[in-house]
Write a protein that holds these residues in place. Sequence first.
Motif, PDB file in Angstrom:
ATOM      1  N   UNK A 193       0.852  -1.193   0.000  1.00  0.00           N
ATOM      2  CA  UNK A 193       0.000   0.000   0.000  1.00  0.00           C
ATOM      3  C   UNK A 193       0.887   1.243   0.000  1.00  0.00           C
ATOM      4  N   UNK A 194       0.514   2.260  -0.765  1.00  0.00           N
ATOM      5  CA  UNK A 194       1.289   3.496  -0.817  1.00  0.00           C
ATOM      6  C   UNK A 194       1.343   4.138   0.565  1.00  0.00           C
ATOM      7  N   UNK A 195       2.533   4.552   0.963  1.00  0.00           N
ATOM      8  CA  UNK A 195       2.742   5.109   2.296  1.00  0.00           C
ATOM      9  C   UNK A 195       1.865   6.336   2.539  1.00  0.00           C
ATOM     10  N   UNK A 196       1.805   7.226   1.585  1.00  0.00           N
ATOM     11  CA  UNK A 196       1.025   8.467   1.737  1.00  0.00           C
ATOM     12  C   UNK A 196      -0.445   8.149   2.001  1.00  0.00           C
ATOM     13  N   UNK A 197      -0.982   7.175   1.274  1.00  0.00           N
ATOM     14  CA  UNK A 197      -2.385   6.801   1.437  1.00  0.00           C
ATOM     15  C   UNK A 197      -2.621   6.113   2.779  1.00  0.00           C
ATOM     16  N   UNK A 198      -1.670   5.280   3.210  1.00  0.00           N
ATOM     17  CA  UNK A 198      -1.787   4.567   4.479  1.00  0.00           C
ATOM     18  C   UNK A 198      -1.793   5.557   5.646  1.00  0.00           C
ATOM     19  N   UNK A 199      -0.903   6.546   5.583  1.00  0.00           N
ATOM     20  CA  UNK A 199      -0.825   7.567   6.638  1.00  0.00           C
ATOM     21  C   UNK A 199      -2.128   8.367   6.705  1.00  0.00           C
ATOM     22  N   UNK A 200      -2.623   8.791   5.545  1.00  0.00           N
ATOM     23  CA  UNK A 200      -3.862   9.572   5.491  1.00  0.00           C
ATOM     24  C   UNK A 200      -5.059   8.761   5.982  1.00  0.00           C
ATOM     25  N   UNK A 201      -5.119   7.487   5.594  1.00  0.00           N
ATOM     26  CA  UNK A 201      -6.221   6.599   5.970  1.00  0.00           C
ATOM     27  C   UNK A 201      -6.337   6.471   7.486  1.00  0.00           C
ATOM     28  N   UNK A 202      -5.177   6.588   8.170  1.00  0.00           N
ATOM     29  CA  UNK A 202      -5.155   6.410   9.623  1.00  0.00           C
ATOM     30  C   UNK A 202      -5.042   7.732  10.375  1.00  0.00           C
ATOM     31  N   UNK A 203      -5.323   8.832   9.676  1.00  0.00           N
ATOM     32  CA  UNK A 203      -5.335  10.173  10.287  1.00  0.00           C
ATOM     33  C   UNK A 203      -4.029  10.465  11.030  1.00  0.00           C
ATOM     34  N   UNK A 204      -2.902  10.119  10.415  1.00  0.00           N
ATOM     35  CA  UNK A 204      -1.598  10.348  11.019  1.00  0.00           C
ATOM     36  C   UNK A 204      -0.840  11.412  10.253  1.00  0.00           C
TER      37      UNK A 204
END
Length: 333
Positions: free
Chosen positions: A307-318
């Motif tokens: 999974x793309x890091x940017x999307x993973x971070x955004x998905x988890x409100x980080x």
Amino acid sequence: MKKIFCIILCFCTLSVYAEKDPYRAYIEKYKKMAVEQMNEYGIPASITMAQALLESDCGRSRLATKANNHFGIKCKSYWTGEKIYHDDDEKGECFRKYLSVQASYDDHSIFLDSSPRYDFLFSLDPKDYVGWAKGLKKAGYATNPQYAERLINLIEKYELYKLDEDGGERFSFAEPEPEPSPVPEIEQVIDSTKIVDPDNYTVTIDSEQVSATSTSSRRVFDRPVHYNNGVAFVVVESGDTFDSLAIQLQISKKKLLKFNDMTQEIALKPGSAIYIAKKKNRSENGRYAHNVRPGDTMHSISQKYGIRLKKLVKMNAMQEGEMPSLNRVVRLQ
């Protein structure tokens, strides 16, 4: 003669019954999934399988068929996913609904691993299925007073304890297939327009690098390519660098770094994965959450699940660069 005929008839009837036994069919279908959960979380595969068999009625229950819920896990106050309502201890209780059976198995492991009341189970011998069964009942996983005994009976009847051994996923009720007869080699014509892309399927690239000016520089290389979350990657071998991979795979170093969410080149560790295509925005293979373990970073989690890091971070409100706290549940979709 009549007695012998009866014996043969009974044997044949039992054989047919065994082949159609829904318990055995379920075990064959999901045993690998149970072993994967054991390797990831330390829950005996025999326990996971026995619970799934019991809670889902071998995958035939309404919760299993309509909601992919194979462990009878109820919503709880913190559940934000889809729901299904079903009569259990009370009428119209809320149960979790999953996108796939894999998501149900993942959530079952996370549920046990992240709930303090089950902590004592993880100090047991990982092959102590009796202790686990009784412990689950003691911790209140189910209200049935015979829950532990039912799990133990299933494990012993179907020899599920063999799943807890090394190579347990190879345990099978099926008869071994006979060795195939040798066949003459024939030229295989591959249709390049058809792409086979199941997760963890291994293919081999037979590609040619031909100089634009001379055929003397023709070079053939052979490298296994794997897939995770539908994204192609190669496994780093000793001596690999971004430069050597870029040359061999005919992908620019800049793209390789971008595909792997890296801003600068690092020393590659043999055995690690390097993606050779753009990672996905979310998990698309049924996995929906990851329980953070010691040493995990958002980047390592993004690599683990493709999974793309940017999307993973955004998905988890980080925030970018933020470290996930230990035992946090990281969303993957």
